[in-house]
Design a protein around this motif. Structure first.
Motif, mmCIF file in Angstrom:
data_model
loop_
_atom_site.group_PDB
_atom_site.id
_atom_site.type_symbol
_atom_site.label_atom_id
_atom_site.label_comp_id
_atom_site.label_asym_id
_atom_site.label_seq_id
_atom_site.Cartn_x
_atom_site.Cartn_y
_atom_site.Cartn_z
ATOM 1 N N VAL A 5 1.014 -1.263 0.118
ATOM 2 C CA VAL A 5 -0.084 0.043 -0.094
ATOM 3 C C VAL A 5 0.892 1.293 0.081
ATOM 4 C CG1 VAL A 5 -1.586 1.347 1.430
ATOM 5 C CG2 VAL A 5 -2.009 -1.276 0.968
ATOM 6 N N VAL A 6 1.774 1.175 0.723
ATOM 7 C CA VAL A 6 2.590 2.267 0.865
ATOM 8 C C VAL A 6 3.287 2.754 -0.588
ATOM 9 C CG1 VAL A 6 4.892 3.317 1.827
ATOM 10 C CG2 VAL A 6 3.217 2.336 3.332
ATOM 11 N N LEU B 229 2.645 1.550 -3.517
ATOM 12 C CA LEU B 229 1.533 1.952 -4.552
ATOM 13 C C LEU B 229 1.372 3.473 -4.481
ATOM 14 C CD1 LEU B 229 -0.076 1.037 -6.868
ATOM 15 C CD2 LEU B 229 -1.859 0.311 -5.343
ATOM 16 N N THR B 230 0.960 3.755 -2.969
ATOM 17 C CA THR B 230 0.580 5.422 -2.801
ATOM 18 C C THR B 230 1.779 6.157 -3.293
ATOM 19 O OG1 THR B 230 -0.553 4.710 -0.921
ATOM 20 C CG2 THR B 230 0.255 7.117 -0.851
ATOM 21 N N LEU B 231 3.106 5.742 -3.022
ATOM 22 C CA LEU B 231 4.107 6.537 -3.360
ATOM 23 C C LEU B 231 4.138 6.603 -4.935
ATOM 24 C CD1 LEU B 231 6.918 5.513 -1.079
ATOM 25 C CD2 LEU B 231 5.838 7.678 -1.145
ATOM 26 N N VAL C 192 1.470 6.260 -7.072
ATOM 27 C CA VAL C 192 0.423 7.193 -7.567
ATOM 28 C C VAL C 192 0.866 8.780 -7.395
ATOM 29 C CG1 VAL C 192 -2.086 7.953 -7.227
ATOM 30 C CG2 VAL C 192 -1.374 5.514 -7.318
ATOM 31 N N PHE C 193 1.116 8.924 -6.151
ATOM 32 C CA PHE C 193 1.774 10.331 -5.872
ATOM 33 C C PHE C 193 2.742 11.034 -6.948
ATOM 34 C CE2 PHE C 193 4.554 13.399 -3.689
ATOM 35 C CZ PHE C 193 3.615 14.330 -3.522
ATOM 36 N N ASP D 164 0.940 11.514 -10.119
ATOM 37 C CA ASP D 164 0.079 12.713 -10.004
ATOM 38 C C ASP D 164 0.846 13.915 -10.326
ATOM 39 O OD1 ASP D 164 -2.647 13.927 -9.700
ATOM 40 O OD2 ASP D 164 -1.555 14.256 -7.575
#
Length: 59
Positions: free
Chosen positions: A36-37, A39-41, A43-44, A47
């Motif tokens: 999750v961490v 994937l969050t990085l 996507v950030f 973006d």
């Protein structure tokens, strides 16, 4: 099938379940959190990149 038979059968099936060990649950949880961490990085970063490109294209 009546309710009592259903409950007996359900209990018998639950007795057959192989439950994970505490260590297995901890390792699985860690793997999910790391994913999750990461994937969050990703996507950030995407973006931020696309936001930068759109702002640059509009100027």
């Amino acid at each position: 099938m009546n309710l009592m038979q259903y409950l007996r059968d359900s209990r018998a099936e639950l007795a057959k379940v192989t439950w994970p060990t505490r260590q297995g649950v901890i390792e699985g949880t860690q793997a999910v959190l790391i994913f999750v961490v990461a994937l969050t990085l990703i996507v950030f970063a995407m973006d931020s990149l696309f936001g930068f490109l759109v702002r640059a294209a509009l100027q």
